[in-house]
Design a protein around this motif. Sequence first.
Motif, PDB file in Angstrom:
ATOM      1  N   THR A 164      -9.310  -8.907   5.210  1.00  0.00           N
ATOM      2  CA  THR A 164      -8.330  -7.971   5.231  1.00  0.00           C
ATOM      3  C   THR A 164      -8.792  -6.644   6.187  1.00  0.00           C
ATOM      4  O   THR A 164      -7.973  -5.751   6.360  1.00  0.00           O
ATOM      5  CB  THR A 164      -8.063  -7.286   4.004  1.00  0.00           C
ATOM      6  OG1 THR A 164      -9.329  -6.879   3.242  1.00  0.00           O
ATOM      7  CG2 THR A 164      -7.391  -8.433   3.150  1.00  0.00           C
TER       8      THR A 164
ATOM      9  N   GLU B  32       0.624  -1.213   0.196  1.00  0.00           N
ATOM     10  CA  GLU B  32       0.018  -0.034  -0.116  1.00  0.00           C
ATOM     11  C   GLU B  32       0.758   1.245   0.036  1.00  0.00           C
ATOM     12  O   GLU B  32       0.703   2.263  -0.655  1.00  0.00           O
ATOM     13  CB  GLU B  32      -1.061   0.041   1.295  1.00  0.00           C
ATOM     14  CG  GLU B  32      -1.894   1.073   1.275  1.00  0.00           C
ATOM     15  CD  GLU B  32      -3.030   0.920   2.351  1.00  0.00           C
ATOM     16  OE1 GLU B  32      -3.928   1.568   2.284  1.00  0.00           O
ATOM     17  OE2 GLU B  32      -2.950   0.219   3.113  1.00  0.00           O
TER      18      GLU B  32
ATOM     19  N   TRP C 118     -13.339  -7.288  -3.625  1.00  0.00           N
ATOM     20  CA  TRP C 118     -12.428  -7.197  -2.674  1.00  0.00           C
ATOM     21  C   TRP C 118     -11.625  -8.648  -2.943  1.00  0.00           C
ATOM     22  O   TRP C 118     -11.898  -9.585  -3.343  1.00  0.00           O
ATOM     23  CB  TRP C 118     -12.950  -7.187  -1.332  1.00  0.00           C
ATOM     24  CG  TRP C 118     -14.361  -8.063  -1.002  1.00  0.00           C
ATOM     25  CD1 TRP C 118     -15.348  -8.318  -1.716  1.00  0.00           C
ATOM     26  CD2 TRP C 118     -14.515  -9.110   0.114  1.00  0.00           C
ATOM     27  NE1 TRP C 118     -16.159  -9.440  -1.287  1.00  0.00           N
ATOM     28  CE2 TRP C 118     -15.549  -9.964  -0.294  1.00  0.00           C
ATOM     29  CE3 TRP C 118     -13.648  -9.540   1.198  1.00  0.00           C
ATOM     30  CZ2 TRP C 118     -16.120 -10.773   0.808  1.00  0.00           C
ATOM     31  CZ3 TRP C 118     -13.758 -10.337   2.018  1.00  0.00           C
ATOM     32  CH2 TRP C 118     -15.016 -11.216   1.938  1.00  0.00           C
TER      33      TRP C 118
ATOM     34  N   GLY D 198     -10.853  -4.664   5.165  1.00  0.00           N
ATOM     35  CA  GLY D 198     -11.409  -3.552   4.128  1.00  0.00           C
ATOM     36  C   GLY D 198     -11.049  -3.967   2.774  1.00  0.00           C
ATOM     37  O   GLY D 198     -10.534  -4.962   2.550  1.00  0.00           O
ATOM     38  N   GLN D 199     -11.662  -3.362   1.797  1.00  0.00           N
ATOM     39  CA  GLN D 199     -11.849  -3.806   0.583  1.00  0.00           C
ATOM     40  C   GLN D 199     -10.463  -3.149  -0.167  1.00  0.00           C
ATOM     41  O   GLN D 199     -10.428  -1.888  -0.001  1.00  0.00           O
ATOM     42  CB  GLN D 199     -13.130  -3.370  -0.117  1.00  0.00           C
ATOM     43  CG  GLN D 199     -14.282  -4.038   0.185  1.00  0.00           C
ATOM     44  CD  GLN D 199     -15.320  -3.692  -0.622  1.00  0.00           C
ATOM     45  OE1 GLN D 199     -15.747  -2.562  -1.020  1.00  0.00           O
ATOM     46  NE2 GLN D 199     -16.421  -4.762  -0.655  1.00  0.00           N
ATOM     47  N   MET D 200      -9.695  -3.994  -0.812  1.00  0.00           N
ATOM     48  CA  MET D 200      -8.259  -3.352  -1.360  1.00  0.00           C
ATOM     49  C   MET D 200      -8.313  -4.140  -2.814  1.00  0.00           C
ATOM     50  O   MET D 200      -8.781  -5.020  -2.977  1.00  0.00           O
ATOM     51  CB  MET D 200      -7.332  -3.759  -0.631  1.00  0.00           C
ATOM     52  CG  MET D 200      -7.165  -3.108   0.786  1.00  0.00           C
ATOM     53  SD  MET D 200      -5.733  -3.434   1.524  1.00  0.00           S
ATOM     54  CE  MET D 200      -6.013  -5.218   1.990  1.00  0.00           C
TER      55      MET D 200
ATOM     56  N   THR E 212      -4.330  -0.338  -3.055  1.00  0.00           N
ATOM     57  CA  THR E 212      -5.198   0.685  -2.953  1.00  0.00           C
ATOM     58  C   THR E 212      -6.568   0.274  -2.106  1.00  0.00           C
ATOM     59  O   THR E 212      -7.102  -0.781  -2.643  1.00  0.00           O
ATOM     60  CB  THR E 212      -5.418   1.651  -4.046  1.00  0.00           C
ATOM     61  OG1 THR E 212      -6.151   1.026  -5.321  1.00  0.00           O
ATOM     62  CG2 THR E 212      -4.303   2.413  -4.504  1.00  0.00           C
ATOM     63  N   ARG E 213      -7.276   1.296  -1.286  1.00  0.00           N
ATOM     64  CA  ARG E 213      -8.548   0.894  -0.752  1.00  0.00           C
ATOM     65  C   ARG E 213      -9.499   1.429  -1.318  1.00  0.00           C
ATOM     66  O   ARG E 213      -9.450   2.740  -1.573  1.00  0.00           O
ATOM     67  CB  ARG E 213      -8.557   1.306   0.743  1.00  0.00           C
ATOM     68  CG  ARG E 213      -7.375   0.513   1.799  1.00  0.00           C
ATOM     69  CD  ARG E 213      -7.520   0.985   3.033  1.00  0.00           C
ATOM     70  NE  ARG E 213      -6.304   0.397   3.971  1.00  0.00           N
ATOM     71  CZ  ARG E 213      -6.540  -0.772   4.499  1.00  0.00           C
ATOM     72  NH1 ARG E 213      -7.639  -1.207   4.551  1.00  0.00           N
ATOM     73  NH2 ARG E 213      -5.472  -1.251   5.133  1.00  0.00           N
ATOM     74  N   GLN E 214     -10.424   0.716  -1.953  1.00  0.00           N
ATOM     75  CA  GLN E 214     -11.834   1.383  -2.753  1.00  0.00           C
ATOM     76  C   GLN E 214     -12.964   0.750  -1.999  1.00  0.00           C
ATOM     77  O   GLN E 214     -12.956  -0.503  -1.745  1.00  0.00           O
ATOM     78  CB  GLN E 214     -11.471   0.805  -4.073  1.00  0.00           C
ATOM     79  CG  GLN E 214     -10.352   1.545  -4.799  1.00  0.00           C
ATOM     80  CD  GLN E 214     -10.449   1.199  -6.328  1.00  0.00           C
ATOM     81  OE1 GLN E 214     -11.347   0.674  -6.809  1.00  0.00           O
ATOM     82  NE2 GLN E 214      -9.252   1.652  -7.095  1.00  0.00           N
TER      83      GLN E 214
END
Length: 205
Positions: free
Chosen positions: A117, A99, A112, A119-121, A105-107
């Motif tokens: 994780t 990252e 996903w 979070g969605q990356m 990147t996180r979106q």
Amino acid sequence: MTTPRDLLFVAMDLESSRTLERGSLSLALAGAELIDLLDAQAISLDGDRIVPGYRPTVADRLMDEAASALDQQPPYESVYDWLWRRGRGLSTAYLTALEAEGQLTRQPRSRWLPFRTGGQMTLADSPERRGAASRWTSGEPLLAGLAAPLGIRGERTEEPADVDDTAVETVLAAVTDAVNELEFERQRRAIDEEAFSNIWRGPGG
């Protein structure tokens, strides 16, 4: 690129037969580090003991940390013990590094990644990502051997990888054993939690 990074790219890009847990991935990443250290002659194996050797200059920060973390005193550390010690939180460390480099990147609304994780990356399209994909599609036994116990692109398997290096075979076998032990512990905890939940609900629950 390094084998741990290639393994991480493959884990992100390919389907898995189950949700990849960070703990299992961390164990495999620690094994991948050992394989690269073997290739660099930074270590050798005496049975299953990791014997430090030539200390190379390593550009990759996490690989340099791995080389620095080796037990320097006899009777040295076993491969299995290394996986558990070095593997603690290792997938998070590699994800953070990617990252920071802009390769991850996180979106909020994106496909996903196939492991938990928090979070969605999504992966950026990069030469490193394409290199890992090329290494995977070439059918390299080493990368396949690390991915197999994780269930990447197919069912988990305990079949030994077709490699012609005894030390690498030892590392791959230890990764499989460690991932299996972690999975067994997860299943045991799930059973215990379900049993407790049934008791709490009572006969009419």
